[in-house]
Scaffold this motif. Structure first.
Motif, PDB file in Angstrom:
ATOM      1  N   THR A 172       0.826  -1.199   0.000  1.00 62.96           N
ATOM      2  CA  THR A 172       0.000   0.000   0.000  1.00 62.96           C
ATOM      3  C   THR A 172       0.866   1.256   0.000  1.00 62.96           C
ATOM      4  OG1 THR A 172      -1.820  -1.129   1.123  1.00 62.96           O
ATOM      5  CG2 THR A 172      -1.746   1.271   1.323  1.00 62.96           C
ATOM      6  N   GLY A 195      -3.544  -6.538   1.941  1.00 57.76           N
ATOM      7  CA  GLY A 195      -4.759  -7.127   2.491  1.00 57.76           C
ATOM      8  C   GLY A 195      -4.550  -7.516   3.942  1.00 57.76           C
ATOM      9  N   ASN A 196      -5.602  -7.391   4.738  1.00 56.84           N
ATOM     10  CA  ASN A 196      -5.573  -7.863   6.126  1.00 56.84           C
ATOM     11  C   ASN A 196      -6.824  -8.712   6.300  1.00 56.84           C
ATOM     12  OD1 ASN A 196      -5.320  -8.271   8.851  1.00 56.84           O
ATOM     13  ND2 ASN A 196      -4.785  -6.154   9.320  1.00 56.84           N
ATOM     14  N   CYS A 226      -1.252 -11.687  -0.857  1.00 55.46           N
ATOM     15  CA  CYS A 226      -2.057 -10.544  -0.420  1.00 55.46           C
ATOM     16  C   CYS A 226      -3.394 -11.010   0.137  1.00 55.46           C
ATOM     17  CB  CYS A 226      -2.252  -9.554  -1.560  1.00 55.46           C
ATOM     18  SG  CYS A 226      -2.856 -10.295  -3.080  1.00 55.46           S
ATOM     19  N   GLU A 315      -0.612  -5.112   8.279  1.00 49.37           N
ATOM     20  CA  GLU A 315      -0.339  -6.270   7.426  1.00 49.37           C
ATOM     21  C   GLU A 315       1.141  -6.627   7.505  1.00 49.37           C
ATOM     22  OE1 GLU A 315      -0.760  -7.814   2.811  1.00 49.37           O
ATOM     23  OE2 GLU A 315      -0.095  -5.771   3.216  1.00 49.37           O
ATOM     24  N   GLN A 341      -7.457  -2.079   5.022  1.00 48.64           N
ATOM     25  CA  GLN A 341      -7.437  -2.831   3.765  1.00 48.64           C
ATOM     26  C   GLN A 341      -8.813  -3.465   3.517  1.00 48.64           C
ATOM     27  OE1 GLN A 341      -5.592  -3.526   6.468  1.00 48.64           O
ATOM     28  NE2 GLN A 341      -3.435  -3.142   5.999  1.00 48.64           N
ATOM     29  N   THR A 366     -15.176  -5.941   1.547  1.00 50.03           N
ATOM     30  CA  THR A 366     -14.016  -6.320   0.745  1.00 50.03           C
ATOM     31  C   THR A 366     -14.405  -6.559  -0.714  1.00 50.03           C
ATOM     32  OG1 THR A 366     -14.389  -8.599   1.457  1.00 50.03           O
ATOM     33  CG2 THR A 366     -12.761  -7.337   2.674  1.00 50.03           C
ATOM     34  N   HIS A 389      -7.749   0.687   1.241  1.00 46.82           N
ATOM     35  CA  HIS A 389      -6.300   0.796   1.008  1.00 46.82           C
ATOM     36  C   HIS A 389      -5.752  -0.329   0.141  1.00 46.82           C
ATOM     37  CE1 HIS A 389      -5.095   3.815   4.373  1.00 46.82           C
ATOM     38  NE2 HIS A 389      -6.275   4.114   3.858  1.00 46.82           N
ATOM     39  N   THR A 390      -6.612  -1.243  -0.311  1.00 42.35           N
ATOM     40  CA  THR A 390      -6.186  -2.251  -1.291  1.00 42.35           C
ATOM     41  C   THR A 390      -6.127  -1.643  -2.690  1.00 42.35           C
ATOM     42  OG1 THR A 390      -7.055  -4.029   0.089  1.00 42.35           O
ATOM     43  CG2 THR A 390      -6.705  -4.557  -2.210  1.00 42.35           C
TER      44      THR A 390
END
Length: 427
Positions: A172, A195-196, A226, A315, A341, A366, A389-390
């Motif tokens: 990111t 990604g989280n 990710c 992450e 994310q 998501t 934030h992805t």
């Protein structure tokens, strides 16, 4: 070149990749570190996207709309955007380029690829396979160009007005810089960033399915996807304490867990473990570097941290998963959505009512939303990408092809009259 003819080239690229499936997959394992089945699977993903793009080449369409003016036709047309700059990461050194290149070529674009500086052999081998097909068909191999190097190459691509679209996969932090650089010149960017990801375990879930899914989701590619599961949000009724392998050379048969890609990944793993200890987390399993040649670390399970702690929201590209106890699906969804994310999330449930809570407007926020499957291992037919934030980008299937084309709204007057829209009179 007509789109179906371009599709034929892409079909041949897919066949050339099939012919090199195992050796190229082994090269991915050797250079990146993922186990051989994953390396081969990554090449297969490029092949599958080629198949998708061949079909796309026969179906690229526009729309015809009803015009409000007599004797007028109103339609949309799609044309190639030009040069697509593709900047990929070390963890998927073949597949992500495949998503972009197969679809972009079917759309009529050329490519300039910067692979990760730590996987140059894979980048060169893949480019040679693609270029050989282009040249056999009397086309320049440079239709699919490769430029190896570090950040200076990526920065040049991001700054160049000769590259109308930049597709970037990575962190990111770096993606933000790419986006600002490209946007400054009014270019387009396609971002696939961090990604989280969470697996939510409802009280009606099949625990055996959850355990099998979580194993791959948490430790596949040594946690360097990710889409890796980084949070397990488990309903209190589902035996929370029950969530408490085979490690070796990734080229050997039967190995499930290989090394991390580099010392940088190991350093990030160790730094995060230190932060976990400072915040009061408990290591239920793992937490050590494995004493053997290579960048091997233990998969790590962490408990005792609040859902909103700093380290849980961060992450870390490593095999670390946080176990979080919740008391309702609504609470679990809230925790899933609170991270910055927004890539992938999964719910394990046998309750049909919960399915539509999860998929609905108050469900997961998501880009990839799963039920009774892990957060990783997406099929190519659906668009891949995430929110927040992805980065908001979408690659691979569905209508992701539209990003690689220039859209025009076209109006044709086939009369001698000149009526204006909205009934405006200017006479």
């Amino acid at each position: 070149m007509p789109a179906p003819a371009r599709g034929e080239i892409v079909r041949q690229i897919g066949q050339a990749l099939r012919d090199k499936l195992e050796p190229l997959g082994k090269l991915v394992s050797l250079e990146m570190g993922k186990i051989k089945p994953e390396g081969i699977g990554e090449v297969q993903e490029y092949i599958d996207v080629c198949d998708f793009a061949v079909g796309l080449s026969r179906t690229i369409g526009g729309h015809v709309f009803p015009s409000e003016r007599p004797g007028h036709a109103l339609m949309e047309m799609y044309n190639p955007i030009g040069v697509v700059g593709v900047i990929t990461a070390f963890n998927f050194p073949v597949a992500v380029y495949g998503w972009n290149s197969a679809v972009a070529m079917a759309c009529g674009d050329t490519l300039l690829w910067k692979g990760a500086p730590t996987t140059p052999l894979v980048s060169v081998a893949t480019t040679k396979i693609v270029a050989s097909v282009l040249e056999k068909n009397g086309l320049p191999g440079a239709v699919s160009s490769l430029c190896c190097g570090g950040a200076e190459i990526g920065n040049a691509i991001a700054k160049s007005e000769k590259v109308p679209l930049v597709s970037f996969t990575g962190s990111t932090a770096v993606g933000r810089k790419v986006a600002l650089t490209v946007q400054e010149r009014f270019g387009r960017h396609l971002l696939e960033l961090g990604g989280n990801n969470a697996i939510l375990v409802d009280k009606s879930a099949d625990i055996d399915m959850v355990v099998r899914a979580a194993l791959f989701a948490c430790v596949g590619t040594a946690g360097q996807r990710c889409t890796t599961t980084r949070r397990l949000i488990i309903h209190d009724d589902k035996a929370y304490t029950n969530f408490m392998s085979r490690v070796g050379d990734p080229l050997e048969e039967g190995i499930l867990y290989g090394p991390m890609h580099s010392q940088q990944g190991v350093d990030g793993y160790l730094e995060t473990l230190e932060q976990i200890r400072k915040e009061g987390g408990k290591l239920e399993y793992g937490g050590k570097v494995i004493d053997r040649d290579g960048f091997y670390v233990e998969p790590t399970i962490v408990t005792g941290l609040p859902h909103n702690s700093e380290v849980v929201h961060k992450e870390t590209f490593a095999p670390i998963v946080y176990l979080l106890r919740c008391y309702s699906l609504e609470e679990a969804i809230e925790w899933n959505n609170e991270v910055k994310q927004g890539l992938s999330a999964s719910l394990f449930t046998q309750d049909l009512g919960n399915v539509f809570k999860w998929l609905g407007p108050k469900g997961a926020d998501t880009g990839i939303v799963n039920i009774n499957i892990p957060t990783n291992g997406a099929e190519i037919g659906g668009a891949f990408g995430g929110e927040k934030h992805t980065g908001g980008g979408r690659e691979s299937g569905s209508d992701a092809w539209k990003q690689y084309m220039r859209r025009s709204t076209c109006t044709i007057n086939y009369t001698k009259d000149l009526p204006l829209a909205q009934g405006l009179k200017f006479e």
